[in-house]
Every structure is written in structure tokens, then in C-alpha cells.
Design an enzyme around this catalytic site. Sequence first.
Site, mmCIF file in Angstrom:
data_model
loop_
_atom_site.group_PDB
_atom_site.id
_atom_site.type_symbol
_atom_site.label_atom_id
_atom_site.label_comp_id
_atom_site.label_asym_id
_atom_site.label_seq_id
_atom_site.Cartn_x
_atom_site.Cartn_y
_atom_site.Cartn_z
ATOM 1 N N HIS A 142 0.846 -1.188 -0.127
ATOM 2 C CA HIS A 142 0.006 0.014 0.034
ATOM 3 C C HIS A 142 0.798 1.210 0.074
ATOM 4 O O HIS A 142 0.753 2.152 -0.666
ATOM 5 C CB HIS A 142 -0.865 -0.147 1.166
ATOM 6 C CG HIS A 142 -1.726 1.219 1.377
ATOM 7 N ND1 HIS A 142 -2.974 1.422 1.146
ATOM 8 C CD2 HIS A 142 -1.545 2.407 1.817
ATOM 9 C CE1 HIS A 142 -3.609 2.662 1.303
ATOM 10 N NE2 HIS A 142 -2.433 3.179 1.881
ATOM 11 N N GLU A 143 2.021 1.449 0.831
ATOM 12 C CA GLU A 143 2.690 2.405 1.005
ATOM 13 C C GLU A 143 3.541 2.756 -0.361
ATOM 14 O O GLU A 143 3.815 3.538 -0.773
ATOM 15 C CB GLU A 143 3.588 2.336 2.412
ATOM 16 C CG GLU A 143 2.903 2.478 3.390
ATOM 17 C CD GLU A 143 1.797 3.549 3.644
ATOM 18 O OE1 GLU A 143 2.148 4.725 3.127
ATOM 19 O OE2 GLU A 143 0.775 3.539 4.311
ATOM 20 N N HIS A 146 1.604 4.480 -2.909
ATOM 21 C CA HIS A 146 1.557 5.647 -2.827
ATOM 22 C C HIS A 146 2.718 6.440 -3.519
ATOM 23 O O HIS A 146 2.767 7.345 -4.158
ATOM 24 C CB HIS A 146 1.496 6.251 -1.220
ATOM 25 C CG HIS A 146 0.365 6.188 -0.802
ATOM 26 N ND1 HIS A 146 -0.910 6.687 -1.354
ATOM 27 C CD2 HIS A 146 -0.134 5.606 0.588
ATOM 28 C CE1 HIS A 146 -2.021 6.491 -0.278
ATOM 29 N NE2 HIS A 146 -1.541 5.870 0.673
ATOM 30 N N GLU A 200 -6.001 6.918 -1.314
ATOM 31 C CA GLU A 200 -6.008 5.595 -0.765
ATOM 32 C C GLU A 200 -6.569 4.405 -1.551
ATOM 33 O O GLU A 200 -6.193 3.431 -1.256
ATOM 34 C CB GLU A 200 -7.185 5.899 0.419
ATOM 35 C CG GLU A 200 -6.413 6.715 1.724
ATOM 36 C CD GLU A 200 -5.167 6.088 2.163
ATOM 37 O OE1 GLU A 200 -4.923 4.845 2.186
ATOM 38 O OE2 GLU A 200 -4.057 6.947 2.005
#
Length: 271
Positions: A142-143, A146, A200
Amino acid sequence: MTNWLTRTGCVLMLSAAVAGCVNTTATGAVGASRKQLMLLSPQEVEQASAQSYVQEVGKARSAGKLNTDAALTRRVRAVSQRLIAQVPVFRADARNWKWEVNVTQSDELNAYAMAGGKIMVYSGIVNRLRLSDDEMAAIIGHEISHALREHSRESMSQAYAQQMGLGIVGQLAGLSQGSMELAAIAADVALTKPNSRTMESEADVIGLELMARAGYNPNAAVTLWQKMMQAGAGSGPSFLSTHPSGPARIDELQRLIPRLMPLYDAARKAR
């Protein structure tokens, strides 16, 4: 004269916005595609983020909290490297980023990735939630997502657009406007400012594909967010304060998982 300056400022801002609309990644199997407003260059943001990351690493080291748990650090880096190996699916240039992965000793349920592949995982998110490697891959993936989508640059560009909007008339009139402290903004974006729900969602779905391609079970993303929701009901972890969660998020992950299971199965067979 003031009306002319205002009109001219608006034209300049609109021109910059049109020129700065880009899609930073390939779509992948999940179909991630959205034009993003980018008024700052990748080089500016990566330099600012690298400077900020060095400061954060230095703070953790000075406090005796950097990579103090050798076993946990090895786990985090091993999971990260498998995920990083998959980033060319979305961005070929990310293969050559100067990736850094560190762990800070903290009870906070948190993790972040700055522009250019600077990753920090807080020990609390792994230890307190008793994360499996698959669940850890969901967090780190997930990070990483980003960073791939350059959400920091997008957020900083939005902040820059606001500043430019406030000061454009003064600039055109020849007045001085203070330079932005990009490193401070980079840290603020990464550590305290919530991403939009759109960002997100992008990080969720791209991270889901990264973990599947790396041979981590995508279903672990669901159990991860269930754990995060349970933790949030009591202590209100900092990770949730900047990463909105809820049933809708889990529903979206569950909708995509069947599409990604063939990638996961293929990765498992190849290992």
C-alpha cells in the site's frame, strides 16, 4: 489593473494545471488510471523527500530506535524487496529508484513511503497486530503504491497551487513571495496529512496487485484491515488517522481479489 492581474493569474494557473495533468503509472491488471495535477517536478519532490527522510532516520537513530530489532528488520526488508521487484509492472523507472527500507521502534500503528522509495515501518504495526508476512505485504505494498503514484508530489502540488493562488497577484505586481520549504512540506504530507479517498483507493488496489505478483496472498489485505478496524475501535491508531478505513474499503478489496488470484497462483508456482 487589479482585474487584469487577476485574470492573467487565473490564465497562468489554468495553463500550468493543464500542462501538469499526467498519469504516473501503467494501469496494471487493476486498471489504475487517473490524471493527476503535478505542478512540481519529480526531481524537486524526490530531493525534498530524501532530505526529510534522512532527518527522520537521523531522529530515530539518535533516539536509539532505528532497526533495533534485527529479526523484524530482516522480515520487513525481505517482504519489501519482493514487492519492489514487482514495481516495473506499474513504473519501469522505479526499478532504479534508490530504495531504502528501515524500521523504527515505536508502538504506533504506522508506516509510510516517501517519494523515490523511502520506506519506514513502525514496529508497533507489526508487533501489536501480530502481522503475518502476507499482511505485512499488504501494508508495505500500500505504501509503495503511494510512492509509485507520486501521491506526495500530487499533494505538494495541491499545496503549491493554493500558495500560488494566494500570491499570484503579488507576484505579477512584482512583489516578493517567500520560497516554499519543500522538505518540511514533504514530511508534513508523509507523516501527518491524510491522503484523499481517491489516493487511498489507488494505493489499496495497486498494493493488492503488487502483493499478488510477489506471491503474497491478496486475502491478507482483508484480514489486515479488519485488524486495523478493531484496533481503531479502541486506541485510535495514527495509521487510521491518515488512512481512512471501513467496510467499503474491505468490500472493494474483496471485489478485486478474484481478478488477482491467478497472478498470486502463478507467483507461488514460480517460487
